[in-house]
Design a protein around this motif. Structure first.
Motif, PDB file in Angstrom:
ATOM      1  N   PHE A 248      61.081 180.592  52.330  1.00 25.22           N
ATOM      2  CA  PHE A 248      60.041 181.496  52.820  1.00 25.22           C
ATOM      3  C   PHE A 248      58.853 180.702  53.353  1.00 25.22           C
ATOM      4  N   GLN A 249      58.494 179.628  52.668  1.00 29.06           N
ATOM      5  CA  GLN A 249      57.358 178.821  53.127  1.00 29.06           C
ATOM      6  C   GLN A 249      57.640 178.222  54.497  1.00 29.06           C
ATOM      7  N   ARG A 250      58.854 177.701  54.683  1.00 27.91           N
ATOM      8  CA  ARG A 250      59.209 177.116  55.982  1.00 27.91           C
ATOM      9  C   ARG A 250      59.260 178.187  57.073  1.00 27.91           C
ATOM     10  N   ALA A 251      59.897 179.329  56.759  1.00 30.29           N
ATOM     11  CA  ALA A 251      60.043 180.399  57.749  1.00 30.29           C
ATOM     12  C   ALA A 251      58.697 181.020  58.100  1.00 30.29           C
ATOM     13  N   PHE A 252      57.852 181.231  57.095  1.00 23.59           N
ATOM     14  CA  PHE A 252      56.546 181.858  57.323  1.00 23.59           C
ATOM     15  C   PHE A 252      55.642 180.949  58.148  1.00 23.59           C
ATOM     16  N   ALA A 253      55.732 179.651  57.914  1.00 26.04           N
ATOM     17  CA  ALA A 253      54.942 178.697  58.717  1.00 26.04           C
ATOM     18  C   ALA A 253      55.410 178.712  60.165  1.00 26.04           C
ATOM     19  N   ALA A 254      56.730 178.731  60.374  1.00 24.66           N
ATOM     20  CA  ALA A 254      57.283 178.716  61.733  1.00 24.66           C
ATOM     21  C   ALA A 254      56.924 179.986  62.501  1.00 24.66           C
ATOM     22  N   SER A 255      56.802 181.113  61.783  1.00 25.80           N
ATOM     23  CA  SER A 255      56.469 182.374  62.461  1.00 25.80           C
ATOM     24  C   SER A 255      54.973 182.494  62.726  1.00 25.80           C
ATOM     25  N   THR A 256      54.149 182.112  61.770  1.00 29.88           N
ATOM     26  CA  THR A 256      52.702 182.303  61.934  1.00 29.88           C
ATOM     27  C   THR A 256      52.050 181.252  62.830  1.00 29.88           C
ATOM     28  N   VAL A 257      52.754 180.172  63.144  1.00 33.52           N
ATOM     29  CA  VAL A 257      52.187 179.219  64.111  1.00 33.52           C
ATOM     30  C   VAL A 257      52.015 179.912  65.462  1.00 33.52           C
ATOM     31  N   HIS A 258      52.902 180.875  65.745  1.00 31.67           N
ATOM     32  CA  HIS A 258      52.782 181.688  66.958  1.00 31.67           C
ATOM     33  C   HIS A 258      51.529 182.563  66.882  1.00 31.67           C
ATOM     34  N   ASP A 259      51.279 183.163  65.706  1.00 30.11           N
ATOM     35  CA  ASP A 259      50.079 183.989  65.506  1.00 30.11           C
ATOM     36  C   ASP A 259      48.823 183.179  65.797  1.00 30.11           C
TER      37      ASP A 259
ATOM     38  N   PRO B 121      46.781 175.253  65.133  1.00 34.69           N
ATOM     39  CA  PRO B 121      47.706 176.308  64.709  1.00 34.69           C
ATOM     40  C   PRO B 121      48.724 175.829  63.675  1.00 34.69           C
ATOM     41  N   LEU B 122      49.186 174.585  63.810  1.00 28.59           N
ATOM     42  CA  LEU B 122      50.146 174.040  62.847  1.00 28.59           C
ATOM     43  C   LEU B 122      49.552 173.969  61.446  1.00 28.59           C
ATOM     44  N   ARG B 123      48.342 173.429  61.350  1.00 29.35           N
ATOM     45  CA  ARG B 123      47.713 173.278  60.038  1.00 29.35           C
ATOM     46  C   ARG B 123      47.406 174.622  59.401  1.00 29.35           C
ATOM     47  N   LEU B 124      46.901 175.574  60.210  1.00 31.12           N
ATOM     48  CA  LEU B 124      46.589 176.899  59.682  1.00 31.12           C
ATOM     49  C   LEU B 124      47.853 177.624  59.228  1.00 31.12           C
ATOM     50  N   ALA B 125      48.930 177.496  60.012  1.00 26.39           N
ATOM     51  CA  ALA B 125      50.193 178.148  59.662  1.00 26.39           C
ATOM     52  C   ALA B 125      50.768 177.570  58.377  1.00 26.39           C
ATOM     53  N   GLU B 126      50.733 176.262  58.251  1.00 26.78           N
ATOM     54  CA  GLU B 126      51.272 175.610  57.058  1.00 26.78           C
ATOM     55  C   GLU B 126      50.450 175.955  55.816  1.00 26.78           C
ATOM     56  N   LYS B 127      49.134 176.051  55.990  1.00 23.35           N
ATOM     57  CA  LYS B 127      48.266 176.411  54.861  1.00 23.35           C
ATOM     58  C   LYS B 127      48.514 177.853  54.433  1.00 23.35           C
ATOM     59  N   LEU B 128      48.608 178.765  55.414  1.00 17.82           N
ATOM     60  CA  LEU B 128      48.869 180.171  55.098  1.00 17.82           C
ATOM     61  C   LEU B 128      50.248 180.326  54.449  1.00 17.82           C
ATOM     62  N   ALA B 129      51.225 179.574  54.932  1.00  9.79           N
ATOM     63  CA  ALA B 129      52.579 179.651  54.367  1.00  9.79           C
ATOM     64  C   ALA B 129      52.590 179.169  52.923  1.00  9.79           C
ATOM     65  N   GLN B 130      51.802 178.158  52.634  1.00 11.58           N
ATOM     66  CA  GLN B 130      51.698 177.654  51.270  1.00 11.58           C
ATOM     67  C   GLN B 130      51.107 178.721  50.344  1.00 11.58           C
TER      68      GLN B 130
END
Length: 378
Positions: free
Chosen positions: A122-133, A340-349
């Protein structure tokens, strides 16, 4: 031999249906345009109807909310092209187009929720999806204020559209084969609603046109997936990991093939969740999807003829340039590229450790917050 013949026949039927649905999109946009003109009484009436959205921020939220609800930026941008041709001011339509970019990211984010049972997946998938956001939010944060202050996207798009359809000597109007194809069908819809008159007829045409766009774009996406998704997956697998240029180009190509950025980005989420590709590798492919999805608005603009043709093409070109410039600027500058990468990875965490927070982000960002703000302002 018989199986081969049957297979060929079904492929023919599939592509014939695709052609019919493309035609339906053109008819639908023409219907929305004609209906909006009748309902609004021209450009002045259109301005009154959309007076609540004269604030660019509200227009942005309207575009995002509409796209999140129908889960298709292609549908929303096609409708916007029709509305602009019917008199909707471009100054309102541009933030709506930008909002559609934000709203379209919900589909792949919802797909990532399918991995919620496994924390790591879920962490990997959520990061990959929210980087678009986060990329689309950053793009709007940069380009919307610049557009409000300088109007550079509108001016450049107007210049380009005038080159194509504005001058008598250089005009493409005489080569426009769409008008004679679309006009009879639009007329048939209008005649079918002929028991109404005046503004009521216009409203009914807009509703019928939007309904036809929803049906045609949805069905078109499904048929194109059936016909091309295998090739799209091959392109995705061969492109990812080969560098950002290949990723962006392939993302655009796949999206043009399947006529849906949601499909393109959603194809990647399971690959990210399973650990086949990283968010960083998928990131450029996502940006290419943003560019590829602009083809639908350009297609929709071809159904508009007469004085409104230039303004319809203008908003379609704004959609193209906004996405191309955003990718060029944000991905071209290392500091912006990483954000976007850092924000997505932080949100996914955070989401992996607190799953209700992840669900709250999806519902709050795409539905609750935009809806509350719009109702409060109105």
């Amino acid at each position: 031999m018989r199986n081969t013949a049957n297979s060929g026949f079904y492929k023919f039927l599939n592509w014939a249906a695709i052609a019919l649905l493309v035609y339906s999109v053109l008819v639908a946009v023409g219907t929305v345009s004609g209906g909006f003109k009748l309902a609004s009484g021209g450009s002045e009436g259109a301005k009154e109807i959309f007076a609540f959205a004269t604030n660019p921020f509200i227009a942005l939220l309207l575009g995002a909310l509409a796209t999140a609800l129908v889960q298709s930026s292609s549908t929303v941008t096609s409708v916007i092209v029709g509305l602009v041709a019917g008199g909707l001011p471009i100054s309102i339509a541009i933030p709506m187009i930008m909002g559609a970019n934000i709203g379209t990211t919900i589909t792949n984010t919802l797909v990532s929720i399918g991995h919620i049972r496994s924390k790591e997946e879920f962490q990997r998938a959520f990061a990959a999806s929210t980087v678009h956001d986060f990329f689309n939010l950053l793009a709007v944060a940069i380009f919307l204020p610049l557009e409000i202050m300088f109007g550079f996207l509108q001016k450049l798009a107007e210049y380009l559209s005038h080159m194509f359809v504005g001058d008598a000597d250089l005009s493409l109007k005489s080569y426009n084969f769409v008008k004679p194809l679309v006009k009879p069908a639009v007329g048939t819809i209008k005649d079918a609603l002929g028991f109404l008159d005046g503004k009521m007829l216009g409203v009914a045409m807009v509703i019928a046109g939007i309904g036809l766009i929803l049906f045609a774009v949805t069905a078109l996406g499904k048929l194109l997936k059936k016909a091309l998704v295998g090739k799209a997956k091959d392109i995705l697998h061969s492109a990812l990991g080969r560098g950002p240029i290949a990723g962006i180009g392939s993302g655009a190509a796949v999206t043009i093939m399947v006529q849906s950025s949601s499909t393109t980005t959603s194809l990647m989420i399971p690959l990210a969740g399973s650990g086949v590709f990283t968010t960083r590798q998928i990131y450029p492919f996502t940006l290419g999807a943003n560019i590829g999805t602009t083809i639908t608005a350009l297609l929709a603009a071809t159904s508009i003829t007469g004085p409104a043709a230039e303004v319809a093409l203008t908003i379609a070109l704004v959609h193209v340039m906004f996405n191309v410039f955003a990718v060029t600027l944000i991905y071209g500058i290392p500091v912006l590229r990483e954000l976007p990468l850092r924000l997505a990875e932080k949100l996914a965490q955070i989401g992996a450790n607190n799953k209700p927070a992840a669900l709250g982000y999806v519902l709050g960002s795409f539905f609750v917050l935009p809806g509350i703000i719009m109702m409060a302002v109105r």
